[in-house]
Scaffold this active site. Structure first.
Site, short mmCIF file in Angstrom:
data_model
loop_
_atom_site.label_atom_id
_atom_site.label_comp_id
_atom_site.label_asym_id
_atom_site.label_seq_id
_atom_site.Cartn_x
_atom_site.Cartn_y
_atom_site.Cartn_z
N SER A 330 0.73 -1.30 -0.01
CA SER A 330 -0.08 -0.06 0.29
C SER A 330 0.89 1.16 -0.13
CB SER A 330 -0.76 0.10 1.18
OG SER A 330 -1.93 -0.96 1.01
N ASP A 354 -17.23 1.38 -2.01
CA ASP A 354 -16.48 0.26 -1.80
C ASP A 354 -17.18 -0.84 -0.84
OD1 ASP A 354 -14.59 -1.78 -1.20
OD2 ASP A 354 -13.61 -0.43 0.45
N ASP A 367 -10.81 -6.44 -0.81
CA ASP A 367 -10.40 -5.46 0.15
C ASP A 367 -9.96 -6.13 1.53
OD1 ASP A 367 -10.67 -2.15 -0.06
OD2 ASP A 367 -10.41 -2.93 2.16
N HIS A 373 -15.09 -0.09 3.02
CA HIS A 373 -15.41 1.48 3.50
C HIS A 373 -16.11 2.35 3.36
CE1 HIS A 373 -10.82 -0.27 3.33
NE2 HIS A 373 -10.51 0.19 4.44
N CYS A 386 -7.57 2.05 1.12
CA CYS A 386 -8.56 1.26 0.65
C CYS A 386 -8.24 0.56 -0.74
CB CYS A 386 -9.81 2.37 0.11
SG CYS A 386 -11.12 1.40 -0.78
#
Length: 685
Positions: A330, A354, A367, A373, A386
């Protein structure tokens, strides 16, 4: 019967014989005279030189190798003199083994000494002097010299040995020296004449790290002595000499106290950390864990130590910061956000829903947060990390557009650091895949392969050095510099200091409004996002991004469970950050291998790095132990001033330094500090 002799004929025969003898004598004397003329006239200079050489020996004087010091003057590599017992095989009158056996009756010669000598003998020529014992005591020297007459071809010599006072600390960046091997001698034959002459009498050369990269600077200039010798080869008197010029001193940009602090914080864990000054490229720390002791290699490492290092599952000889490649996880998302803004595929306000997954064909990309989210804009996509937001973005951009915009940040590119052996990593593209594989079906790029690239997975594979440089570029607003460990080269003769790595690289074009969006979100990560707990109570504002990178894939319907996996198959923990957020003076990227969540295992290390560099604070033993165990989310213990927490290995050196040299960079701007004590801890990602 009376013999009648022809006197006239005999007399003629006698005269012929006499003439032939005279001609032969004249010819012999003529040849002798011609030889004398040839030697005395035509060969005079050559023979005169040879005759002179019979009584005059030119002996090279090997220069002292240059020192390596950190930015505060702490000595990291130096030299010391010691006696060695050496054998010249061509001068030994008997067999080598009986000679060594006899020597072992006088001095202590261990089996490892014999093995090392045998290895050197295989790599060298018979007329070279090879050490059988090193670092002799004065008593051992006296004992041998009393019986030296028994051992022709064996002698005691004074040699300079390299020493690394910090031991295992900073071993991957310093490297080590070792005896010149056959391959290196062959490579030297390609050097110009001056360079070859400068290495006459030199037995050791840089093998790794800065010792290798700056070999010419550190070696110095070889001197010489003209020695008059007797017929037996004994020195009679010194005729003239030219002193050797010591090698230059390398002044590093690295802060050794910071370097050792990071190594302590890692404990027994594996990984790498690179700390860099964003607007200069100076490297403040360059850590690869585990480390090794470079002193083992100076005399020639023994077989047991080599086997232990080479066969260890932890790979201590691997420079993870330079040669280890990892998916960025990430930590890639801020750069993906910049690409989305630059291409117009996203605006800061544009939000997606999401649900916790993204379907592409028949594959479900999950996810990290169960249930998703909810509505996510760009700020929340970075702060809450996310995945679904970036699955969608990667699908819209395509692999080649991503590669085009991310390459200028240095991903998949050589940084040009002043160390040899850097690897390029992989920034995937359709062109890269065609070159990487042979079979046509492997060369084809499939659309589904693009999706995971958006969250720093898939084919993405970069060094921590590349990730640190990219973070520094973002922190500096697109300004780029070549990372370098050597800050300046100090000429020990003239005292002049020559700066290194001062020329900036071509900048990355980033619109200020795009940069502001991403940098605001990175501050949010440490205030209300995934690493808020690690930076709670900090006296400065830091920007950062956590990352967790998969080492192995899991089946579509399975969930990741670290407890059920072998330790070396668990996820890597990553973190990138810079501080202070409004005027960055340090940027950091790191990975803790197989440690899980970046917020728990990686971000706390960076918090201590920033505390030290920006505020001059050093963690307590309890806090260091908590970081090592991944428990640093507990309240921090009051940190200590740096001067009270110097690593033991450097305490003696530091004691002789002025107090000003012990202080790190000035503390960060108080105006930049924002209260974060009440900010909730984010999800561990």
């Amino acid at each position: 019967m009376t013999e009648i002799r022809n006197l006239e004929r005999e007399l003629s025969r006698f005269r012929g014989r006499l003439l032939a003898a005279a001609l032969f004598v004249l010819l012999a004397f003529g040849l002798l005279a011609a030889r004398l003329v040839w030697l005395q006239v035509f060969r005079y200079e050559d023979l005169s030189t040879q005759a002179e050489a019979n009584r005059i020996s030119v002996v090279p004087i090997v220069p002292n190798r240059g020192l390596i010091v950190d930015r505060n003057g702490v000595v990291l590599a130096t030299n010391y003199s010691a006696y060695t017992l050496e054998i010249t095989p061509s001068k030994v009158e008997s067999e080598l083994e009986p000679t060594i056996d006899a020597l072992s009756q006088v001095l202590d010669i261990q089996p490892r000494d014999r093995r090392r000598f045998k290895r050197l003998l295989d790599e060298s020529k018979s007329f070279e002097s090879l050490p059988i014992r090193t670092k002799l005591t004065d008593e051992e020297v006296a004992r041998f010299m009393a019986q030296r007459f028994r051992f022709p071809g064996v002698d005691v010599r004074a040699r300079l040995f390299r020493n690394y006072p910090a031991g295992e600390s900073a071993s991957h960046l310093l490297g080590y020296i070792g005896r010149i091997n056959t391959a290196e001698k062959q490579a030297m034959e390609e050097w110009d004449d001056d360079a070859q002459a400068n290495y006459k009498g030199t037995d050791y050369i840089g093998k790794l790290g800065l010792e290798q990269s700056y070999e010419r600077e550190l070696h110095g200039v070889t001197g010489f002595e003209e020695i008059e010798t007797s017929a037996g080869g004994r020195a009679v008197r010194r005729l003239r000499s030219h002193a050797a010029t010591p090698g230059n001193t390398l002044v590093l940009s690295v802060d050794m106290k910071l370097q050792q602090l990071v190594e302590q914080l890692y404990g027994d864990r594996r990984g790498a950390l690179v700390a860099i000054v964003p607007r200069s490229g100076e490297l403040l720390a360059f850590v690869s864990k585990p480390t090794f002791d470079p002193n083992l290699f100076v005399d020639g490492i023994d077989a047991d130590s080599w086997r232990e290092l080479n066969e260890s599952i932890d790979k201590p000889l691997l420079n993870r910061a330079l040669r280890g490649t990892y998916p960025p996880g990430s930590t890639y998302k801020p750069f993906m956000a910049l690409v989305g803004l630059a291409t117009g595929k996203r605006t800061p306000q544009q939000a997606i829903s999401d649900p916790g997954y993204f379907w592409f064909g028949n594959h479900k990309f999950r996810d990290d947060k169960e249930g998703g989210h909810g509505m996510v804009d760009m700020y929340r996509s970075i702060v809450q990390s996310c995945d679904t937001y970036y699955y969608l973005l990667a699908n819209e951009l395509g692999v080649d557009v991503m590669a085009q915009h991310l390459a200028p940040f240095g991903f998949g590119q050589l940084t040009g650091i002043d160390l040899e052996g850097e690897v390029r990593g992989i920034l995937p593209s359709t062109d890269w895949k065609r070159r990487a594989y042979r079979k046509p079906e492997q060369q084809r790029w499939y659309a589904g392969e693009t999706i995971s690239l958006g969250i720093g997975q898939g084919y993405n594979s970069f060094t921590i050095l590349q990730l640190a440089q990219a973070t520094a570029t973002l922190a500096a607003g697109g300004e780029r510099h070549k990372p370098h460990l050597v800050k300046e080269v100090l000429d020990v003769v003239s005292g002049q200091r020559r700066p290194v790595g001062t020329q900036p690289l071509p900048p990355v074009a980033i619109k200020p409004e795009h940069l502001a969006v991403v940098r605001h979100a990175l501050v949010g990560v440490n205030i209300e996002g995934t690493s808020a707990s690690a930076f709670r109570g900090a006296g400065y504002v830091a920007a950062g991004k956590t990352g967790t990178a998969q080492v192995v894939g899991i089946k579509q319907n399975e969930k990741y469970n670290a407890a059920k996996m072998a330790e070396h198959l668990r996820d890597h923990a990553l973190y990138t950050a810079y501080a202070p957020a409004d005027n960055p003076r340090i940027a950091v990227a790191l990975v803790v291998e197989n440690a899980g969540f970046g917020a728990q295992s990686a971000a706390p290390i960076v918090r201590r790095v920033f505390d030290y560099w920006l505020q001059g604070l050093y963690p307590t033993d309890e806090d260091i132990a908590a970081v090592q165990q991944g428990q640093a989310t507990a309240p921090l213990k009051p940190p200590l001033p740096v001067a009270q927490r110097l690593p033991v290995a450097l305490a003696a050196v530091a004691a002789s330094m002025p107090a000003a040299a012990l202080a790190p960079a000035a503390a960060g701007s108080a105006a930049a500090a924002r209260a974060a004590a009440s900010a909730p801890a984010g999800a561990a990602r």
